[in-house]
Structures are given as C-alpha cells and as structure tokens.
Scaffold this motif. Structure first.
Motif, PDB file in Angstrom:
ATOM      1  N   LEU A   6     -29.102 -37.982  12.919  1.00  0.00           N
ATOM      2  CA  LEU A   6     -28.706 -39.390  12.925  1.00  0.00           C
ATOM      3  C   LEU A   6     -28.445 -39.892  14.344  1.00  0.00           C
ATOM      4  N   GLU A   7     -27.911 -39.041  15.198  1.00  0.00           N
ATOM      5  CA  GLU A   7     -27.695 -39.425  16.597  1.00  0.00           C
ATOM      6  C   GLU A   7     -29.016 -39.788  17.269  1.00  0.00           C
ATOM      7  N   GLN A   8     -30.050 -38.981  17.034  1.00  0.00           N
ATOM      8  CA  GLN A   8     -31.352 -39.255  17.637  1.00  0.00           C
ATOM      9  C   GLN A   8     -31.970 -40.534  17.079  1.00  0.00           C
ATOM     10  N   LYS A   9     -31.778 -40.787  15.784  1.00  0.00           N
ATOM     11  CA  LYS A   9     -32.277 -42.037  15.193  1.00  0.00           C
ATOM     12  C   LYS A   9     -31.571 -43.243  15.802  1.00  0.00           C
ATOM     13  N   LEU A  10     -30.276 -43.107  16.018  1.00  0.00           N
ATOM     14  CA  LEU A  10     -29.524 -44.200  16.637  1.00  0.00           C
ATOM     15  C   LEU A  10     -30.003 -44.458  18.063  1.00  0.00           C
ATOM     16  N   ILE A  11     -30.271 -43.383  18.800  1.00  0.00           N
ATOM     17  CA  ILE A  11     -30.756 -43.535  20.177  1.00  0.00           C
ATOM     18  C   ILE A  11     -32.121 -44.216  20.184  1.00  0.00           C
ATOM     19  N   LEU A  12     -32.995 -43.828  19.236  1.00  0.00           N
ATOM     20  CA  LEU A  12     -34.306 -44.482  19.132  1.00  0.00           C
ATOM     21  C   LEU A  12     -34.157 -45.971  18.838  1.00  0.00           C
ATOM     22  N   ALA A  13     -33.136 -46.321  18.060  1.00  0.00           N
ATOM     23  CA  ALA A  13     -32.882 -47.725  17.721  1.00  0.00           C
ATOM     24  C   ALA A  13     -32.088 -48.440  18.803  1.00  0.00           C
ATOM     25  N   ASP A  14     -31.868 -47.768  19.941  1.00  0.00           N
ATOM     26  CA  ASP A  14     -31.112 -48.319  21.064  1.00  0.00           C
ATOM     27  C   ASP A  14     -29.664 -48.621  20.683  1.00  0.00           C
ATOM     28  N   LEU A  15     -29.093 -47.750  19.845  1.00  0.00           N
ATOM     29  CA  LEU A  15     -27.684 -47.826  19.474  1.00  0.00           C
ATOM     30  C   LEU A  15     -26.987 -46.582  20.022  1.00  0.00           C
ATOM     31  N   ASP A  16     -25.855 -46.778  20.660  1.00  0.00           N
ATOM     32  CA  ASP A  16     -25.142 -45.680  21.306  1.00  0.00           C
ATOM     33  C   ASP A  16     -24.252 -44.966  20.291  1.00  0.00           C
ATOM     34  N   PRO A  17     -24.534 -43.700  19.960  1.00  0.00           N
ATOM     35  CA  PRO A  17     -23.717 -42.989  18.965  1.00  0.00           C
ATOM     36  C   PRO A  17     -22.255 -42.864  19.372  1.00  0.00           C
ATOM     37  N   THR A  18     -21.985 -42.781  20.666  1.00  0.00           N
ATOM     38  CA  THR A  18     -20.603 -42.587  21.114  1.00  0.00           C
ATOM     39  C   THR A  18     -19.753 -43.841  20.962  1.00  0.00           C
ATOM     40  N   SER A  19     -20.388 -44.995  20.812  1.00  0.00           N
ATOM     41  CA  SER A  19     -19.628 -46.248  20.703  1.00  0.00           C
ATOM     42  C   SER A  19     -19.496 -46.735  19.265  1.00  0.00           C
ATOM     43  N   ILE A  20     -20.090 -46.014  18.320  1.00  0.00           N
ATOM     44  CA  ILE A  20     -20.052 -46.442  16.917  1.00  0.00           C
ATOM     45  C   ILE A  20     -18.756 -45.960  16.273  1.00  0.00           C
ATOM     46  N   ALA A  21     -18.040 -46.895  15.654  1.00  0.00           N
ATOM     47  CA  ALA A  21     -16.794 -46.581  14.948  1.00  0.00           C
ATOM     48  C   ALA A  21     -16.717 -47.454  13.704  1.00  0.00           C
ATOM     49  N   GLU A  22     -15.753 -47.154  12.834  1.00  0.00           N
ATOM     50  CA  GLU A  22     -15.669 -47.892  11.571  1.00  0.00           C
ATOM     51  C   GLU A  22     -15.379 -49.371  11.784  1.00  0.00           C
ATOM     52  N   ASN A  23     -14.757 -49.728  12.904  1.00  0.00           N
ATOM     53  CA  ASN A  23     -14.490 -51.137  13.199  1.00  0.00           C
ATOM     54  C   ASN A  23     -15.474 -51.706  14.227  1.00  0.00           C
ATOM     55  N   ASN A  24     -16.585 -50.991  14.450  1.00  0.00           N
ATOM     56  CA  ASN A  24     -17.560 -51.429  15.457  1.00  0.00           C
ATOM     57  C   ASN A  24     -18.981 -51.167  14.963  1.00  0.00           C
ATOM     58  N   ILE A  25     -19.301 -51.675  13.791  1.00  0.00           N
ATOM     59  CA  ILE A  25     -20.638 -51.534  13.220  1.00  0.00           C
ATOM     60  C   ILE A  25     -21.416 -52.819  13.482  1.00  0.00           C
TER      61      ILE A  25
END
Length: 383
Positions: free
Chosen positions: A172-191
């Motif tokens: 899922l981390e790699q999919k997020l990176i491909l989608a230009d979404l930073d896995p380290t910044s994703i949180a339940e209040n930051n979707i």
C-alpha cells in the motif's frame, strides 16, 4: 670634362625619375580621393590630428581557421521525451501549466480527484491498525510458545497474520507513492480525496492532451514533457563538406533571436547515408543545458576545420556603422578615406577580409579609427 657632363646628366635623370615616382604616387592618391564621394573622405587640421593621435598598421599574413557554416534546428534524444499518465486515473480538477512552459522538478502539473484515493488511504490506515494488534498477538504467542504454554500451530498462525499485514502495508505504501501521496503524512484526520501530478525533472511542457473536468484512465497520456538536457542539434552537411566533419568536433551555435550569445556543442554522431538532396544528417550535443532553446528552433552552426595562411588586419582597426564594417586608409598625413570591408572571419584579435588583395598596400588606421568615424559623421551633421 665629358665624363663630368655624363655624370651630371645621370644625376639629373635620377632626380627626374624620383620626382616622377612621387608624382605618380600623388596621382594615385588623388585618383583614390576623386573616385570616392566627399562623405567618405576626412581631412583633419593639425590640431585635430594632434588630439586624435591615430596609430597605423598594414595588412600582414597569418594563420586563420577555415570555417564552414551550416543551418540546423533543435532536436531531442528520444529518451528525453516523457509521456505522463497517472497509475490510478481520476477526474482532473486543475491544470497548472500551459504548452511551452518551463518547469522545475517537483512542480505541480495537474490535480486529480477520485474516490480511489480515499479508499487507498483507508486501506493503508486500516492495515496499520491491524498490524499493531497482530504484532502484539505475535509477540504474546511467541513468548507462550517458548514456555510451551501454547501450541506451535497457534504461534505459526499469529506469525503468518503478522507477516501478511507487513507485506500489505509495504504494498500500500508503494501504491500511495505511485499516486503521489506521502504515506508518512497520512493519518485518520488527514485523508485527502485528491492528488497531484508533479514534474519528474527540469524541463518544458511540449503538449497537453487533457482538459479540466475530464476523467482519465491509467493508460491515458496527460502531458508530453521535454527534458532540456536531451536537446541536440540536427544539421544537414552536404557531401563535399562531409570529409571535414568528425565526431567530437566543436561547433559554435547561434540563434536568430540571440546572435550575440553563442552556444558550444560537440558532434556526437554522423550518419554517412547520403540522401537524395546530397546531404547527410549530423547530430551534435550541447556542452551546457540550453534552457532558452525550444524544440524545432532553427539555428546556425559554425565549424572550424583547419588553419590557412591569409592576409589579415588587426580587429582594432575595423569599425562598424549601421551593420556594416569599414577601415580607414591614410591617403596623406591628414587625409583619410573610409573603405568598406567584408569580414570573412575573426580569430584571436585579427580579421580576415574579403578581397584582401585590395588592402595589401594600404596604410590602415589602427588605434583611433572610431575617433575618425565620429569625426567624419560629425562633419556630415554640421554640413
């Protein structure tokens, strides 16, 4: 007595011949003065001559480089053209660039929005939460198994579940990176329901294939980007000049928009296939990244091949006026003539003139030639 008469006669003839030669020289000067219009002749008085203090030179022989000029245009290596798509697709909500725009690496090109991005972030956060529970269960079962308080099968199931979730999170981390979404910044209040497409390098937008509001699939091309580091020169060299061209040879390149800012390039490949028009394709690589150039722009290229001995004059003696070149010839001590000059080439402070034989016997003004030009033009303004 007769011998003395003969000597006197010989001396008199010698004097007459010298006077005749001087007269011819004066006549030549007069002829040059007459053949030129009055506006090309400048006569100075003693005070003006003393103030200007011009120095003089003459044409000499010197080794000058042989140059060849070619027309060409800006091309690009295939590996430096990039088609941009998005691995998940989505609706385009913003386009931040236009065709021809120069961008920097990391700059936002477009913004996309889709529920898939929300789902992907949800799956990632759920997997992370499950991983914490699975890790605690794995540690507990590991401790119990060591003390023989639980069976090996229960421990193996806990270990398998823990490893599966670790793999899922990495995926899922790699999919997020491909989608230009930073896995380290994703949180339940930051979707976020949107993502961006950013520039992968410094370059220029050559084409945009989409518009705002359009839905794009993962296979759709959104942008075509050009990396300026891959720009090359494509020139046509005719068969007679081809033997003088070789790999690694340096070119001096001029653009029509900035002829005073030459660029340097080196020949990288020569196609020895002669086309129907008698020319062959030659490609050269720029020494520095030419960001001010555009794909398809026309250029002029100058190649230096070898040196040849020819008549030259100092570059300091040449003056320019209204996009034309001239030199001043001293006709007499205080009389000067403005002579048009064709500049063939310039090298290390010397100029190779066209029709150089015309300059062979001239007494040419060196230092002070621009002062004479100003004096001549001021004379014309006051008349």
């Amino acid at each position: 007595m007769n011998n003395k008469k003969y000597i006197v006669v010989i001396v008199m003839w010698t004097i007459l011949l010298q006077l005749s030669g001087c007269g011819n020289s004066e006549n030549n000067m007069e002829e040059r003065t007459k053949t030129d219009s009055a506006e090309n002749i400048l006569t100075l008085n003693e005070e003006q001559l003393r103030m200007l203090e011009p120095s003089y030179t003459s044409a000499t022989y010197r080794d000058m480089p042989k140059t060849m000029r070619f027309n060409g245009k800006v091309d690009i290596l295939p590996e430096y053209i990039t088609s941009v798509s998005h691995p998940l697709g989505g609706h385009i909500t913003a386009i931040r660039v236009v065709p021809g725009q120069v961008f920097r690496k990391g700059e936002v090109l477009a913004v996309l929005e889709d529920y898939k991005y929300v789902q992907l972030q949800e799956d990632f956060l759920m997997a992370k939460a499950q991983l914490k529970t699975a890790e605690r269960n794995y540690r507990r079962q590991q401790e119990l198994n060591v003390n023989r308080a639980s069976s090996d099968r229960v421990f193996e199931n806990a270990e398998e579940e823990y490893n599966k979730l670790r793999i899922a999170i990495r995926s899922l981390e790699q999919k997020l990176i491909l989608a230009d979404l930073d896995p380290t910044s994703i949180a339940e209040n930051n979707i976020s329901r949107s993502t961006t497409i950013t520039a992968p390098f410094n370059g220029m937008v050559s084409h945009i294939s989409v518009q705002k509001g359009q839905y794009v699939n993962p296979s759709d091309i959104l942008f075509e980007l050009v990396n300026a580091q891959g720009l090359i020169i494509h020139i046509k060299v005719f068969e007679k000049d081809l033997p003088s061209i070789q790999n690694g040879q340096e070119l001096t390149v001029y653009t029509n928009s900035h002829p005073d800012q030459p660029l340097k390039a080196n020949i990288m490949t020569i196609n020895h296939y002669i086309q129907e028009d008698g020319s062959a394709d030659v490609y050269a690589k720029f020494q520095d990244s030419p960001y001010r150039l555009a794909l398809g722009m026309y250029l002029n290229a100058v190649v230096t091949t070898y040196k040849h001995k020819t008549i030259v004059i100092p570059e300091t003696s040449v003056v320019s006026y209204e996009d034309k070149s001239y030199v001043f010839e001293r006709l007499r001590q205080n009389v000067f003539r403005l002579v048009p000059l064709e500049v063939v080439s310039t090298y290390e402070g010397y100029v190779e003139p066209g029709k150089s034989e015309l300059l062979a016997d001239m007494d040419i003004v060196d230092r002070g030639s621009y002062d004479l030009l100003m004096a001549m033009k001021n004379k014309g303004d006051t008349e």
